[in-house]
Design an enzyme around this catalytic site. Sequence first.
Site, PDB file in Angstrom:
ATOM      1  N   LYS A  47      -2.094  -1.457   7.904  1.00 55.21           N
ATOM      2  CA  LYS A  47      -3.224  -0.828   8.576  1.00 55.21           C
ATOM      3  C   LYS A  47      -3.609  -1.637   9.807  1.00 55.21           C
ATOM      4  CE  LYS A  47      -6.507  -0.295   5.604  1.00 55.21           C
ATOM      5  NZ  LYS A  47      -7.447  -0.072   4.500  1.00 55.21           N
TER       6      LYS A  47
ATOM      7  N   HIS B 233      -2.119   2.790  -5.951  1.00 55.87           N
ATOM      8  CA  HIS B 233      -2.860   1.586  -5.562  1.00 55.87           C
ATOM      9  C   HIS B 233      -2.930   0.557  -6.683  1.00 55.87           C
ATOM     10  CE1 HIS B 233      -5.748  -0.750  -3.223  1.00 55.87           C
ATOM     11  NE2 HIS B 233      -6.424  -0.915  -4.343  1.00 55.87           N
TER      12      HIS B 233
ATOM     13  N   ARG C 167       0.856  -1.178   0.000  1.00 55.79           N
ATOM     14  CA  ARG C 167       0.000   0.000   0.000  1.00 55.79           C
ATOM     15  C   ARG C 167       0.898   1.236   0.000  1.00 55.79           C
ATOM     16  NH1 ARG C 167      -2.194  -3.547   3.778  1.00 55.79           N
ATOM     17  NH2 ARG C 167      -4.303  -4.280   3.289  1.00 55.79           N
TER      18      ARG C 167
ATOM     19  N   ARG D 112      -0.992  -2.712  -6.762  1.00 54.32           N
ATOM     20  CA  ARG D 112      -1.426  -3.866  -5.970  1.00 54.32           C
ATOM     21  C   ARG D 112      -2.211  -4.861  -6.817  1.00 54.32           C
ATOM     22  NH1 ARG D 112      -1.232  -4.177  -0.795  1.00 54.32           N
ATOM     23  NH2 ARG D 112      -3.320  -5.058  -0.476  1.00 54.32           N
TER      24      ARG D 112
END
Length: 281
Positions: free
Chosen positions: A188, A262, A162, A265
């Site tokens: 996260k 992003h 991320r 990913r």
Amino acid sequence: MSEHLLLAPLLESYFRRRLTKQRNATPATMASYRDALRMLILFAATRLRKKPAALVLEELDRDLILAFLDELEEKRNNTIATRNARLAAIRSFFHHVAAADPASFGVAQRVLTIPIKRAHIEVTHHLTKAEVDALIEAPNPRTPRGRRDRTFLLFLARTGARVSEATGVNANDLQLERSHPQVLLRGKGRRDRVIPIPQDLARALTALLAEHGIANHEPRPIFVGARNERLTRFGATHIVRRAVAQAVTIRPTLAQKPISPHIFRHYLPHPTMSGTENASV
């Protein structure tokens, strides 16, 4: 239900006890939940024509919260994802209410029945190997900024990290001298994981550290901006957009895709994305 149960003590115990001590919530989660509940309380105070400190629990009923969620979408133009994030904070608070004051279980239970709103499924765009290679090779390797940009893009492509994980990496999170190099990514919700990295990325990172005079054991950011401070999310997005602008002449298909950090990913395959959970960190 307890009569005229004021919100203030419940909110204080929620943040001090449930989120901080019981849930070990991250600062980002704390800030997000605090914003959601602050917005709800201001909405309720305006709607009921009362001061926020005078609000009582039973006034935050199911109908009021549904009206608040509707306002987020209709007047504030919030996305469904943002609306659901606000609802998650509210539901978390009412779980605490039900546990802290069993007499208020009824009002809490009615709020907890508010469903998460389903969003339209958007098409997920993927990058091809040729497109990724074109993006990585776009920055000028003869300039310090170009070398940093190349290494950052290579990091995104090889790790599937991320953007917050990539910009958050410090030199002491890297183990480049091992036969199988790896990096610690801080995810996260305090979910950290160790990711193996290929040799081309290990060489690029080693060169970048040497260029900036950073030792492997130092807790210093490896990706920095113009002021030699940790690269921000905005800065990371700018790097990717600049690479797209340079690479699109070679790979015109890049112009047809919404490209941000992003999207790396979704560059397949990514055997390293899951990594190894590191519960001891």
